[in-house]
Design a protein around this motif. Structure first.
Motif, PDB file in Angstrom:
ATOM      1  N   GLU A 114      40.270 -41.336 -16.931  1.00 48.57           N
ATOM      2  CA  GLU A 114      40.299 -40.304 -16.389  1.00 48.57           C
ATOM      3  C   GLU A 114      38.016 -39.556 -16.640  1.00 48.57           C
ATOM      4  O   GLU A 114      38.085 -40.912 -17.587  1.00 48.57           O
ATOM      5  CB  GLU A 114      40.517 -38.674 -17.124  1.00 48.57           C
ATOM      6  CG  GLU A 114      42.137 -38.575 -16.764  1.00 48.57           C
ATOM      7  CD  GLU A 114      42.490 -37.826 -17.308  1.00 48.57           C
ATOM      8  OE1 GLU A 114      42.505 -36.716 -18.055  1.00 48.57           O
ATOM      9  OE2 GLU A 114      44.379 -37.482 -16.671  1.00 48.57           O
ATOM     10  N   GLN A 115      38.371 -39.275 -15.803  1.00 48.39           N
ATOM     11  CA  GLN A 115      35.953 -38.695 -16.507  1.00 48.39           C
ATOM     12  C   GLN A 115      36.422 -37.947 -17.287  1.00 48.39           C
ATOM     13  O   GLN A 115      36.696 -36.818 -17.381  1.00 48.39           O
ATOM     14  CB  GLN A 115      35.777 -38.125 -15.541  1.00 48.39           C
ATOM     15  CG  GLN A 115      33.922 -38.510 -15.237  1.00 48.39           C
ATOM     16  CD  GLN A 115      33.486 -37.816 -13.838  1.00 48.39           C
ATOM     17  OE1 GLN A 115      33.972 -37.774 -13.055  1.00 48.39           O
ATOM     18  NE2 GLN A 115      31.976 -38.367 -14.402  1.00 48.39           N
ATOM     19  N   GLY A 116      35.382 -38.231 -18.514  1.00 48.69           N
ATOM     20  CA  GLY A 116      35.231 -37.125 -19.868  1.00 48.69           C
ATOM     21  C   GLY A 116      35.504 -37.318 -20.757  1.00 48.69           C
ATOM     22  O   GLY A 116      37.178 -36.626 -20.821  1.00 48.69           O
ATOM     23  N   GLY A 117      35.009 -38.338 -22.017  1.00 47.35           N
ATOM     24  CA  GLY A 117      36.130 -38.713 -23.110  1.00 47.35           C
ATOM     25  C   GLY A 117      35.982 -37.729 -23.736  1.00 47.35           C
ATOM     26  O   GLY A 117      35.398 -36.312 -24.025  1.00 47.35           O
ATOM     27  N   PRO A 118      36.517 -37.610 -25.521  1.00 48.32           N
ATOM     28  CA  PRO A 118      36.476 -36.653 -26.296  1.00 48.32           C
ATOM     29  C   PRO A 118      34.940 -36.625 -26.529  1.00 48.32           C
ATOM     30  O   PRO A 118      34.408 -37.967 -26.742  1.00 48.32           O
ATOM     31  CB  PRO A 118      36.644 -37.989 -27.354  1.00 48.32           C
ATOM     32  CG  PRO A 118      37.034 -39.321 -26.864  1.00 48.32           C
ATOM     33  CD  PRO A 118      36.804 -39.618 -25.610  1.00 48.32           C
ATOM     34  N   THR A 133      46.268 -41.943 -23.876  1.00 50.16           N
ATOM     35  CA  THR A 133      46.363 -41.262 -24.848  1.00 50.16           C
ATOM     36  C   THR A 133      45.659 -40.534 -25.461  1.00 50.16           C
ATOM     37  O   THR A 133      46.271 -39.116 -25.652  1.00 50.16           O
ATOM     38  CB  THR A 133      46.504 -42.541 -25.687  1.00 50.16           C
ATOM     39  OG1 THR A 133      44.998 -42.480 -26.408  1.00 50.16           O
ATOM     40  CG2 THR A 133      47.422 -43.257 -25.218  1.00 50.16           C
ATOM     41  N   GLU A 134      44.677 -40.009 -24.674  1.00 50.21           N
ATOM     42  CA  GLU A 134      43.685 -39.312 -25.388  1.00 50.21           C
ATOM     43  C   GLU A 134      43.726 -38.048 -24.081  1.00 50.21           C
ATOM     44  O   GLU A 134      44.125 -36.350 -24.244  1.00 50.21           O
ATOM     45  CB  GLU A 134      42.048 -39.244 -25.039  1.00 50.21           C
ATOM     46  CG  GLU A 134      41.528 -40.328 -26.014  1.00 50.21           C
ATOM     47  CD  GLU A 134      39.681 -41.057 -25.271  1.00 50.21           C
ATOM     48  OE1 GLU A 134      39.728 -42.123 -26.164  1.00 50.21           O
ATOM     49  OE2 GLU A 134      40.078 -40.858 -24.529  1.00 50.21           O
ATOM     50  N   ALA A 135      44.494 -38.112 -22.957  1.00 49.29           N
ATOM     51  CA  ALA A 135      44.970 -37.171 -21.403  1.00 49.29           C
ATOM     52  C   ALA A 135      46.072 -36.609 -22.183  1.00 49.29           C
ATOM     53  O   ALA A 135      46.407 -35.126 -21.704  1.00 49.29           O
ATOM     54  CB  ALA A 135      44.788 -37.988 -20.258  1.00 49.29           C
ATOM     55  N   LEU A 311      42.332 -47.719  -6.572  1.00 49.37           N
ATOM     56  CA  LEU A 311      41.837 -47.457  -6.172  1.00 49.37           C
ATOM     57  C   LEU A 311      41.615 -45.857  -6.570  1.00 49.37           C
ATOM     58  O   LEU A 311      40.843 -45.134  -6.797  1.00 49.37           O
ATOM     59  CB  LEU A 311      42.474 -46.967  -4.585  1.00 49.37           C
ATOM     60  CG  LEU A 311      42.975 -47.571  -3.579  1.00 49.37           C
ATOM     61  CD1 LEU A 311      43.891 -47.127  -1.926  1.00 49.37           C
ATOM     62  CD2 LEU A 311      41.344 -48.504  -3.446  1.00 49.37           C
ATOM     63  N   GLU A 312      42.944 -45.727  -7.555  1.00 48.64           N
ATOM     64  CA  GLU A 312      42.762 -44.375  -8.533  1.00 48.64           C
ATOM     65  C   GLU A 312      41.922 -44.899  -9.281  1.00 48.64           C
ATOM     66  O   GLU A 312      40.669 -43.992  -9.748  1.00 48.64           O
ATOM     67  CB  GLU A 312      44.175 -44.474  -9.427  1.00 48.64           C
ATOM     68  CG  GLU A 312      45.176 -43.839  -7.808  1.00 48.64           C
ATOM     69  CD  GLU A 312      46.662 -43.882  -8.109  1.00 48.64           C
ATOM     70  OE1 GLU A 312      46.568 -43.326 -10.116  1.00 48.64           O
ATOM     71  OE2 GLU A 312      47.350 -43.298  -7.908  1.00 48.64           O
ATOM     72  N   VAL A 313      42.125 -46.007  -9.549  1.00 44.76           N
ATOM     73  CA  VAL A 313      40.696 -46.194 -10.901  1.00 44.76           C
ATOM     74  C   VAL A 313      39.476 -45.984 -10.217  1.00 44.76           C
ATOM     75  O   VAL A 313      38.303 -45.621 -10.810  1.00 44.76           O
ATOM     76  CB  VAL A 313      40.981 -47.774 -11.791  1.00 44.76           C
ATOM     77  CG1 VAL A 313      40.097 -48.686 -12.365  1.00 44.76           C
ATOM     78  CG2 VAL A 313      42.093 -47.727 -11.906  1.00 44.76           C
ATOM     79  N   ASP A 318      33.610 -44.328  -9.424  1.00 38.54           N
ATOM     80  CA  ASP A 318      32.645 -43.846  -8.639  1.00 38.54           C
ATOM     81  C   ASP A 318      31.865 -42.131  -9.337  1.00 38.54           C
ATOM     82  O   ASP A 318      31.039 -42.106  -8.850  1.00 38.54           O
ATOM     83  CB  ASP A 318      33.153 -43.588  -7.606  1.00 38.54           C
ATOM     84  CG  ASP A 318      32.351 -43.609  -6.173  1.00 38.54           C
ATOM     85  OD1 ASP A 318      31.041 -43.538  -6.165  1.00 38.54           O
ATOM     86  OD2 ASP A 318      32.826 -43.138  -4.952  1.00 38.54           O
ATOM     87  N   ARG A 319      33.107 -41.589  -9.290  1.00 37.22           N
ATOM     88  CA  ARG A 319      32.370 -40.572 -10.258  1.00 37.22           C
ATOM     89  C   ARG A 319      31.768 -40.079 -11.305  1.00 37.22           C
ATOM     90  O   ARG A 319      30.739 -39.392 -11.119  1.00 37.22           O
ATOM     91  CB  ARG A 319      33.478 -39.245  -9.983  1.00 37.22           C
ATOM     92  CG  ARG A 319      34.587 -39.368  -8.825  1.00 37.22           C
ATOM     93  CD  ARG A 319      35.304 -37.966  -8.380  1.00 37.22           C
ATOM     94  NE  ARG A 319      36.626 -38.235  -9.200  1.00 37.22           N
ATOM     95  CZ  ARG A 319      37.790 -39.004  -9.060  1.00 37.22           C
ATOM     96  NH1 ARG A 319      37.738 -39.394  -7.291  1.00 37.22           N
ATOM     97  NH2 ARG A 319      38.619 -39.295  -9.561  1.00 37.22           N
TER      98      ARG A 319
END
Length: 359
Positions: A114-118, A133-135, A311-313, A318-319
């Protein structure tokens, strides 16, 4: 080790396959479907072959629908999460009441980013990627997130081989390696071996990135078929080797940019998982279709509903590149940039070999 009660949430291929070593170790295993797993649950519960794995699961396994999740997890010593990355919010919501009554260790089979880590005072949020695991922790209520230390399972492992007890070696990682060791003690058999890895972020990044890069390595097989070639010792293996090597270079670069280790990308979680995905994964078949000249939409149709993590990754990456354009130079990842253009934006396959291996 004593027999444990293990609840596996998600009756897809990998969750179901992991029930085999758990059952072989003598544990009380409950396989619980998600709301999307009705047909899978029905088949397994009636002792028919698993519809996507093609074999019967152990007879002593208990298989239950999503509506019975709370009951099936109530007395569990541990929970295995076998949902897709998109299913994590549902799983967190469904498991929160169970974990609130009694915290238990969680093992995650989910792969993705996902975009936007800790929070990181040295790096803008837009320049961070979030591993799963963070998500999961972020999806749980704060009081539960503070006491949850999920363990991630990373490859290389093809579910169809594991369920047939093919020798397999995987990586477990997490914030608390004592929890990872506990799961390894529950799971290890002569055919299922576990390596513990401290690099929680790097290991999970590799588990996601290999799906994107395996798509590109498979272009070669498709290009070979496109001109009438058949599989053999003379095909486009030189092409594939160059793309494979550049994939490892770029995986190292991205893993290090996110706080991970070079050794992780070169080891079992990186090069090992990339190899197995090229040789036996859905992503390889999809990449070959693109190499043959099929547009993305047509290639998806030909995959007949298979989940395409690549494709999800690529969508997340891309974003990520767009939002962090001022801080990260996309030219450092020429192959990944091309994969994004082919997989998401309809560009023709034309791998930029001239940009590879530049310092």
């Amino acid at each position: 080790m004593s027999v444990a009660v293990i609840s596996v949430v998600g009756a897809g291929m990998m969750g179901s396959a992991l029930c085999v070593p758990l059952s072989d170790r003598g544990h009380d295993v409950r396989l619980i479907g998600t709301p999307l797993d009705g047909a899978l649950v029905s088949a397994v519960a009636s002792e028919r072959p698993h519809p996507t794995l093609g074999v019967r699961l152990p007879a002593k396994l208990r298989c239950q629908p999503a509506s019975e999740l709370a009951e099936a997890c109530a007395d569990a010593d541990a929970i295995v999460l076998g949902v897709s990355s998109a299913g994590i919010p549902w799983a967190a919501s469904a498991l929160a009441p169970v974990l609130a009554r009694s915290p238990r260790p969680i093992l995650m089979l989910s792969k993705g980013l996902e975009q936007g880590g800790p929070p990181d005072p040295g790096q803008p949020a837009a320049h961070r990627l979030r591993v799963l695991t963070e998500a999961l922790r972020l999806a749980l209520p704060d009081e539960l997130a503070a006491q949850t230390r999920p363990v991630a399972v990373c490859g290389p492992c093809i579910a169809g081989e594991l369920v047939r007890r093919t020798p397999t070696m995987v990586v477990f990682t997490g914030q608390d390696l004592s929890v990872a060791r506990r799961f390894a003690d529950w799971l290890e058999t002569p055919y299922y071996r576990v390596v513990l890895q401290e690099d929680e972020r790097g290991t999970q990044l590799c588990a996601a990135l290999k799906n994107a890069y395996a798509m590109g390595i498979a272009f070669g097989a498709g290009l070979h078929q496109r001109v009438g070639g058949e599989r053999g010792s003379v095909a486009m293996h030189n092409y594939e080797a160059a793309v494979f090597a550049q994939s490892l270079v770029e995986m190292q670069e991205l893993v290090v940019s996110q706080g991970g280790s070079v050794a992780t990308a070169l080891g079992l979680a990186g090069s090992g998982d990339l190899t197995v995905t090229c040789n036996g994964g859905r992503t390889g078949r999809f990449g070959a279709l693109l190499g043959m000249g099929h547009a993305t939409r047509e290639a998806i149709r030909l995959m007949q509903g298979a989940t395409l993590e690549c494709l999800e990754v690529l969508g997340v990456l891309d974003r990520f590149f767009q939002s962090s354009a001022e801080g990260l130079d996309r030219r450092r990842w020429p192959l990944l940039s091309h994969l994004i253009e082919v997989g998401l934006h309809g560009a023709p396959v034309d791998v930029p070999f001239q940009e590879f291996f530049r310092a």
